[in-house]
Structures are given as structure tokens and as C-alpha cells.
Design a protein around this motif. Sequence first.
Motif, PDB file in Angstrom:
ATOM      1  N   ASP A 242       0.698  -1.053  -0.167  1.00  0.00           N
ATOM      2  CA  ASP A 242       0.067  -0.125  -0.086  1.00  0.00           C
ATOM      3  C   ASP A 242       0.987   1.184  -0.115  1.00  0.00           C
ATOM      4  O   ASP A 242       1.775   1.201   0.750  1.00  0.00           O
ATOM      5  CB  ASP A 242      -0.832   0.063   1.090  1.00  0.00           C
ATOM      6  N   ASP A 243       0.214   2.271  -0.785  1.00  0.00           N
ATOM      7  CA  ASP A 243       1.073   3.405  -0.822  1.00  0.00           C
ATOM      8  C   ASP A 243       0.916   4.213   0.436  1.00  0.00           C
ATOM      9  O   ASP A 243      -0.359   4.260   0.933  1.00  0.00           O
ATOM     10  CB  ASP A 243       0.708   4.373  -2.055  1.00  0.00           C
ATOM     11  N   VAL A 244       1.795   4.529   1.158  1.00  0.00           N
ATOM     12  CA  VAL A 244       1.677   5.702   2.520  1.00  0.00           C
ATOM     13  C   VAL A 244       1.407   6.855   1.985  1.00  0.00           C
ATOM     14  O   VAL A 244       2.092   7.404   1.179  1.00  0.00           O
ATOM     15  CB  VAL A 244       2.925   5.354   3.440  1.00  0.00           C
ATOM     16  N   PRO A 245       0.394   7.387   2.273  1.00  0.00           N
ATOM     17  CA  PRO A 245       0.025   9.025   1.739  1.00  0.00           C
ATOM     18  C   PRO A 245       0.910   9.832   2.455  1.00  0.00           C
ATOM     19  O   PRO A 245       1.238   9.685   3.714  1.00  0.00           O
ATOM     20  CB  PRO A 245      -1.545   9.118   2.278  1.00  0.00           C
ATOM     21  N   LYS A 246       1.387  10.802   1.791  1.00  0.00           N
ATOM     22  CA  LYS A 246       2.365  11.831   2.256  1.00  0.00           C
ATOM     23  C   LYS A 246       1.350  13.115   2.476  1.00  0.00           C
ATOM     24  O   LYS A 246       0.778  13.493   1.526  1.00  0.00           O
ATOM     25  CB  LYS A 246       3.535  11.916   1.151  1.00  0.00           C
ATOM     26  N   PRO A 247       1.562  13.835   3.766  1.00  0.00           N
ATOM     27  CA  PRO A 247       0.603  14.722   3.863  1.00  0.00           C
ATOM     28  C   PRO A 247       1.235  16.101   3.044  1.00  0.00           C
ATOM     29  O   PRO A 247       2.338  16.165   2.792  1.00  0.00           O
ATOM     30  CB  PRO A 247       0.998  15.059   5.292  1.00  0.00           C
ATOM     31  N   LEU A 248       0.116  16.594   2.304  1.00  0.00           N
ATOM     32  CA  LEU A 248       0.316  17.647   1.426  1.00  0.00           C
ATOM     33  C   LEU A 248       0.610  19.076   2.341  1.00  0.00           C
ATOM     34  O   LEU A 248      -0.100  19.036   3.417  1.00  0.00           O
ATOM     35  CB  LEU A 248      -0.837  17.954   0.595  1.00  0.00           C
ATOM     36  N   ASN A 249       1.389  19.951   1.867  1.00  0.00           N
ATOM     37  CA  ASN A 249       1.760  21.045   2.274  1.00  0.00           C
ATOM     38  C   ASN A 249       0.519  22.203   2.148  1.00  0.00           C
ATOM     39  O   ASN A 249       0.167  22.526   1.090  1.00  0.00           O
ATOM     40  CB  ASN A 249       3.171  21.741   1.874  1.00  0.00           C
ATOM     41  N   ARG A 250      -0.100  22.448   3.219  1.00  0.00           N
ATOM     42  CA  ARG A 250      -1.341  23.459   3.040  1.00  0.00           C
ATOM     43  C   ARG A 250      -0.722  24.843   3.476  1.00  0.00           C
ATOM     44  O   ARG A 250      -1.099  25.047   4.821  1.00  0.00           O
ATOM     45  CB  ARG A 250      -2.562  22.953   3.674  1.00  0.00           C
ATOM     46  N   ASN A 251      -0.473  25.908   2.828  1.00  0.00           N
ATOM     47  CA  ASN A 251      -0.022  26.971   3.127  1.00  0.00           C
ATOM     48  C   ASN A 251      -0.939  28.025   2.648  1.00  0.00           C
ATOM     49  O   ASN A 251      -0.487  29.082   2.400  1.00  0.00           O
ATOM     50  CB  ASN A 251       1.605  27.203   2.649  1.00  0.00           C
ATOM     51  N   PHE A 252      -2.301  27.759   2.828  1.00  0.00           N
ATOM     52  CA  PHE A 252      -3.182  28.835   2.579  1.00  0.00           C
ATOM     53  C   PHE A 252      -3.903  29.135   3.530  1.00  0.00           C
ATOM     54  O   PHE A 252      -3.995  28.484   4.469  1.00  0.00           O
ATOM     55  CB  PHE A 252      -4.003  28.565   1.267  1.00  0.00           C
ATOM     56  N   LYS A 253      -4.357  30.568   3.754  1.00  0.00           N
ATOM     57  CA  LYS A 253      -5.182  30.890   4.644  1.00  0.00           C
ATOM     58  C   LYS A 253      -6.527  30.851   4.261  1.00  0.00           C
ATOM     59  O   LYS A 253      -6.813  31.716   3.430  1.00  0.00           O
ATOM     60  CB  LYS A 253      -4.735  32.350   5.124  1.00  0.00           C
ATOM     61  N   PRO A 254      -7.723  30.437   4.991  1.00  0.00           N
ATOM     62  CA  PRO A 254      -9.063  30.568   4.507  1.00  0.00           C
ATOM     63  C   PRO A 254      -9.648  32.024   4.620  1.00  0.00           C
ATOM     64  O   PRO A 254      -9.152  32.730   5.683  1.00  0.00           O
ATOM     65  CB  PRO A 254      -9.774  29.583   5.402  1.00  0.00           C
ATOM     66  N   LYS A 255     -10.237  32.283   3.607  1.00  0.00           N
ATOM     67  CA  LYS A 255     -10.714  33.901   3.490  1.00  0.00           C
ATOM     68  C   LYS A 255     -12.145  33.811   4.151  1.00  0.00           C
ATOM     69  O   LYS A 255     -12.834  32.612   3.963  1.00  0.00           O
ATOM     70  CB  LYS A 255     -10.799  34.376   2.183  1.00  0.00           C
ATOM     71  N   GLN A 256     -12.643  34.723   4.572  1.00  0.00           N
ATOM     72  CA  GLN A 256     -14.233  34.893   5.085  1.00  0.00           C
ATOM     73  C   GLN A 256     -14.995  34.538   3.661  1.00  0.00           C
ATOM     74  O   GLN A 256     -14.904  34.955   2.612  1.00  0.00           O
ATOM     75  CB  GLN A 256     -14.484  36.107   5.714  1.00  0.00           C
ATOM     76  N   THR A 257     -16.076  33.700   4.020  1.00  0.00           N
ATOM     77  CA  THR A 257     -17.048  33.474   2.983  1.00  0.00           C
ATOM     78  C   THR A 257     -17.549  34.927   2.385  1.00  0.00           C
ATOM     79  O   THR A 257     -18.100  35.852   3.108  1.00  0.00           O
ATOM     80  CB  THR A 257     -18.193  32.687   3.407  1.00  0.00           C
ATOM     81  N   LYS A 258     -18.003  34.730   1.036  1.00  0.00           N
ATOM     82  CA  LYS A 258     -18.361  35.968   0.275  1.00  0.00           C
ATOM     83  C   LYS A 258     -19.854  35.992   0.573  1.00  0.00           C
ATOM     84  O   LYS A 258     -20.583  34.837   0.146  1.00  0.00           O
ATOM     85  CB  LYS A 258     -18.026  35.865  -1.006  1.00  0.00           C
ATOM     86  N   LEU A 259     -20.383  37.102   0.968  1.00  0.00           N
ATOM     87  CA  LEU A 259     -21.914  37.117   1.050  1.00  0.00           C
ATOM     88  C   LEU A 259     -22.590  37.494  -0.271  1.00  0.00           C
ATOM     89  O   LEU A 259     -22.038  38.180  -1.236  1.00  0.00           O
ATOM     90  CB  LEU A 259     -22.170  38.337   2.132  1.00  0.00           C
TER      91      LEU A 259
END
Length: 187
Positions: free
Chosen positions: A25-42
Motif C-alpha cells: 500500500d502506498d503511504v499517503p504523504k501529507p500535502l503542504n497546506r500553506n493557504f489561509k481561509p478567507k471569509q465566505t463571500k456574502l
Amino acid sequence: MATKTAKGAAAPAKSETTPRFYPADDVPKPLNRNFKPKQTKLRASITPGTVLILLAGRFKGKRVVFLGQLPSGLLLVTGPFKLNGVPVRRVNQAYVIATSTKVALPKLDLGKFTDSYFKAAEAKKTKKGEKEFFDGQLKKKELAGEYVANQKSLDAALLPALSADLKGYLSARFTLQDGDRPHMMKF
């Protein structure tokens, strides 16, 4: 350490990094998540004072007044509670229909209504024995006095801004009958 081959030349050493067998089985490698969530657009149709129709949940079909958007992106709405029984609550904008009806909101203090205000306090769970299981009656959870006082103050500020027709409109539930075509309706 190099090993000798049959002809006497040194064979290259085995690499320490390559394993002899590969896992199936392939061992999943965690992805680099370097984004900051923005506030939902109304949505453009939703502005403070807009009357919304709730589409899902306990109060589906009820008309509510939109008060503002919380930092999490959820909408802060109220019935008012005195008219249709909908308390101050958070709603995802995917589960509302914005109507063309607007309410002129008075100056309201919404600073106390944050996302943490709506989070339920975690109750410590205890193991129930046989006696507690059969003796235990369902106890109705009492609402904290703070929530009731906040709702009453909000209703007191909001109700004078509503006309008699608007009070009747907010009290009525939204329903569809046979033959109604919601995609053709103008809300």
C-alpha cells in the motif's frame, strides 16, 4: 562495506535508503497546506435587514430577518422570537432564500453574538449503570438566562421597526402547493 565479486572487483555498497521490499500500500504523504481561509463571500441579495426564508433544519419554512455575517461566514438571523419562535441563530447561506422584502434595522449591538456564543458547553459524560439507566428520566435542558435576556433585548429593539403587515408576513410559514413552480417565482 563493499563486497567482492567473482572477478575480484569491488561491488557497490547497498544504499541504506532503499528498502529491500516495498510496501503493497502506498503511504499517503501529507500535502503542504500553506493557504489561509478567507471569509465566505456574502451573496449580493443578502444585506442586513433582508427577510430570508430558511430551507432546512428545525425552522424550515420560517421567515427570518438577517442581522449580519459572523467571522466564520455564517449568517446571524432572528425571527424575532416573539413573532415566529425563531431565536437568534447561525445559518449557512446555502440554506436560505433571500426575498426582496427589507426591514429598516434600528441600531443593534451585535458584538456579543460571536461564533463562540453559539457553541454548546461540553457536558462531562459519566458511565451509567443499570440503576441509572432505568431510573433516569429525560431532563429538559434549561437555557441559560443570558441567552433569554439577549433574545428579549434584541426582540424589544427589532419589533418597533416592523409594521403590522410585516409582522404578519414574518409570522406566516413559507410553503409550496401542487402546481407551484419555485424556479419561476420572484421572491
